[in-house]
Design a protein around this motif. Structure first.
Motif, short mmCIF file in Angstrom:
data_model
loop_
_atom_site.label_atom_id
_atom_site.label_comp_id
_atom_site.label_asym_id
_atom_site.label_seq_id
_atom_site.Cartn_x
_atom_site.Cartn_y
_atom_site.Cartn_z
N ASP A 171 -48.13 11.29 -27.37
CA ASP A 171 -47.43 12.47 -26.85
C ASP A 171 -46.28 12.05 -25.95
O ASP A 171 -45.97 12.71 -24.96
N THR A 172 -45.61 10.98 -26.30
CA THR A 172 -44.56 10.41 -25.47
C THR A 172 -43.19 10.61 -26.10
O THR A 172 -43.03 10.56 -27.32
N HIS A 173 -42.20 10.84 -25.25
CA HIS A 173 -40.80 10.87 -25.67
C HIS A 173 -40.12 9.62 -25.11
O HIS A 173 -40.20 9.37 -23.91
N VAL A 174 -39.47 8.87 -25.96
CA VAL A 174 -38.87 7.60 -25.55
C VAL A 174 -37.35 7.75 -25.46
O VAL A 174 -36.72 8.32 -26.35
N ILE A 175 -36.78 7.23 -24.37
CA ILE A 175 -35.33 7.19 -24.19
C ILE A 175 -34.94 5.74 -23.93
O ILE A 175 -35.39 5.14 -22.96
N ALA A 176 -34.13 5.16 -24.80
CA ALA A 176 -33.66 3.79 -24.64
C ALA A 176 -32.19 3.80 -24.25
O ALA A 176 -31.38 4.45 -24.92
N VAL A 177 -31.85 3.08 -23.20
CA VAL A 177 -30.49 3.10 -22.66
C VAL A 177 -29.79 1.77 -22.94
O VAL A 177 -30.24 0.71 -22.49
N CYS A 178 -28.73 1.81 -23.70
CA CYS A 178 -27.84 0.68 -23.94
C CYS A 178 -28.51 -0.44 -24.73
O CYS A 178 -28.99 -0.23 -25.83
N GLN A 179 -28.57 -1.63 -24.16
CA GLN A 179 -29.00 -2.85 -24.87
C GLN A 179 -30.32 -2.72 -25.62
O GLN A 179 -30.46 -3.26 -26.73
N PRO A 180 -31.36 -2.05 -25.08
CA PRO A 180 -32.64 -2.02 -25.81
C PRO A 180 -32.71 -1.03 -26.97
O PRO A 180 -33.74 -0.95 -27.63
N ALA A 181 -31.64 -0.29 -27.23
CA ALA A 181 -31.69 0.72 -28.30
C ALA A 181 -32.14 0.14 -29.64
O ALA A 181 -33.05 0.67 -30.28
N LEU A 205 -31.73 7.39 -28.44
CA LEU A 205 -31.02 6.12 -28.26
C LEU A 205 -29.65 6.41 -27.64
O LEU A 205 -28.85 7.15 -28.23
N ILE A 206 -29.40 5.83 -26.47
CA ILE A 206 -28.16 6.13 -25.73
C ILE A 206 -27.27 4.89 -25.66
O ILE A 206 -27.62 3.89 -25.04
N GLY A 207 -26.13 4.95 -26.33
CA GLY A 207 -25.11 3.92 -26.22
C GLY A 207 -25.59 2.52 -26.50
O GLY A 207 -25.27 1.60 -25.74
N GLY A 208 -26.32 2.31 -27.59
CA GLY A 208 -26.85 0.99 -27.90
C GLY A 208 -26.22 0.38 -29.13
O GLY A 208 -25.80 1.08 -30.05
N PRO A 209 -26.19 -0.96 -29.21
CA PRO A 209 -25.54 -1.67 -30.34
C PRO A 209 -26.47 -1.84 -31.53
O PRO A 209 -26.85 -2.96 -31.88
N VAL A 210 -26.85 -0.74 -32.17
CA VAL A 210 -27.71 -0.84 -33.35
C VAL A 210 -26.97 -1.58 -34.47
O VAL A 210 -27.53 -2.46 -35.13
N ASP A 211 -25.70 -1.25 -34.66
CA ASP A 211 -24.84 -1.99 -35.60
C ASP A 211 -23.55 -2.36 -34.86
O ASP A 211 -22.59 -1.59 -34.83
#
Length: 428
Positions: A171-181, A205-211
């Motif tokens: 029941d968790t909502h995850v927010i990843a900021v920048c590098q860990p996205a 996912l906030i501002g992360g380098p997925v690609d």
């Protein structure tokens, strides 16, 4: 540069500059000099005060500074920051508001391990704690981790996230900021295959380098220009004798700070020059705008060498996440296995670190996820910092993220879906 002597030399230079600042401030403030006022002495004292504080903050972990929170009952409630899971390289901490009913939204905020402490997300935590139960990944400074604790690379980082998600429950909502996205996306996909019942409800996912190659920036270009051998030879050092992690290979925080400052050297130089003038005129204070910003900005932590090098090689150079070829503990992670975790991407139109296009690439990787559970948002005029901690976050992005959590507060039944194109439109 992979010698303790180099690391200790950098620490010696920092310590010396701190001492010079303190000495200059003390000498120029000597009471007898007040008999003959001299602008040069006033400048010397101001320079010393600013210099001492600047170099002292480089080795101090900032405090969260979140002690109380005013709830709807109008009372101030104490906030306890308690470790839920403790690991050698990082803890899962919970910001518990005492005396307040547990909030319906349980949020895991994944902080970056990119040179600064998790306290960089202080304002993000403050904004979410209003109506969420907030948990944060609090990464440790590698210089304080004994060599006996072993290595820590991108696979270990991903496994930490998997374990933290399992601990918090589905029941968790995850927010990843920048590098860990990208690594958070991989951790979610890993759970989708290995432990579906532990998957979170949503992933933002906030501002992360997925690609990283989707929209190249100076950061991604640097990763392309240098070889891994050059990086290892010029960026990696051994922790010196002063700290518990003596002998550990790290990317030193002081070296990282040098890179941060050099990117905007003229702006930083003017900021410190202006601060010295304010101190001379008696207009500065312990918590003025300059000190609030630089107390956090200058506080840097050493990064495990394995994590830094594997991030550059596997995420940026080889683009293993972008190509859906990432492997964790011998298991190839398939992003297409994410079928019922809602995914939202947030980007800043003026982000010069992780430019628009790099993060939204995550939606194309989630081929098993229906468009109804995908969303994206590009914030006009926002830079990298603004999308998670500035005015853009507070006024525009946070409400959208909260609405996204509310819309996906319940798990939908898993069903097989045909691959679909990512939804490129702004959505709640």
């Amino acid at each position: 540069m992979r010698y303790m002597l180099t690391y200790d030399f950098m620490e010696t230079m920092r310590n010396t500059n701190q001492w010079l600042g303190a000495s200059a401030n003390s000498l120029a403030s000597y009471p007898v000099f007040s008999m003959m006022p001299n602008p040069a002495l006033n400048w010397m004292a101001a320079w010393g005060e600013v210099t001492e504080r600047t170099y002292q903050r480089m080795v101090v972990k900032p405090d969260w500074g979140i002690r109380t929170f005013t709830c709807e009952d109008g009372k101030d409630h104490l906030v306890d920051i308690a470790s839920v899971v403790e690991r050698p390289f990082g803890d899962l901490v919970h910001f518990k508001v005492n005396g307040r009913e547990e909030q319906p939204r349980k949020v895991l905020l994944v902080a970056p391990m990119s040179g600064h402490y998790a306290t960089l997300l202080r304002s993000t935590v403050k904004s979410l704690i209003v109506n969420c139960e907030v948990y944060v990944t609090d990464w440790h400074n590698a210089r304080d981790i004994p060599v006996s604790a072993g290595k820590f690379d991108v696979e270990d980082y991903t496994q930490y996230l998997v374990d933290f998600m399992r601990e918090m429950g589905p029941d968790t909502h995850v927010i990843a900021v920048c590098q860990p996205a990208p690594l958070t996306l991989a951790a979610t996909a890993y759970l989708a295959e290995q432990d579906p019942d532990a998957q979170p409800l949503s992933l933002t996912l906030i501002g992360g380098p997925v690609d990283p190659d989707a929209t190249p920036t100076e950061v991604t270009d640097f990763g392309r220009r240098v070889t891994m051998g050059q990086l290892e030879e010029t960026m990696i050092q051994r922790v010196g004798f002063k700290y518990k992690g003596v002998g550990r290979m790290v990317y030193p925080g002081l070296l990282q700070l040098t890179s941060f400052m050099s990117m905007n050297a003229e702006r930083h130089s003017k900021a410190f020059s202006d601060q010295i003038q304010r101190v001379m005129r008696g207009e500065a204070s312990d918590h003025d705008a300059h000190n609030r910003f630089y107390d956090e900005y200058l506080a840097v932590m050493d990064m495990p060498a394995e994590f830094y090098l594997s991030t550059v090689e596997r995420v940026f150079k080889n683009r293993e996440i972008a190509k859906n070829e990432f492997v964790v503990n011998g298991h190839k992670v398939d992003m297409g296995k994410i079928t019922n975790v809602a995914v939202k991407t947030v980007e800043g139109a003026n982000d010069d670190i992780s430019a628009p296009g790099q993060c939204i690439a995550a939606l194309d990787l989630c081929t098993g996820l229906p468009d109804s559970k995908k969303a994206s948002h590009v914030e006009p005029g926002a830079g990298h910092y603004g999308i998670f901690a500035g005015r853009s976050w507070r006024d525009n992005i946070r409400p959208l993220v909260i609405d996204f959590m509310n819309a996906n507060a319940k798990r939908t039944p898993t069903r097989k879906a045909a691959p679909k194109a990512a939804n490129k439109n702004t959505a709640a």
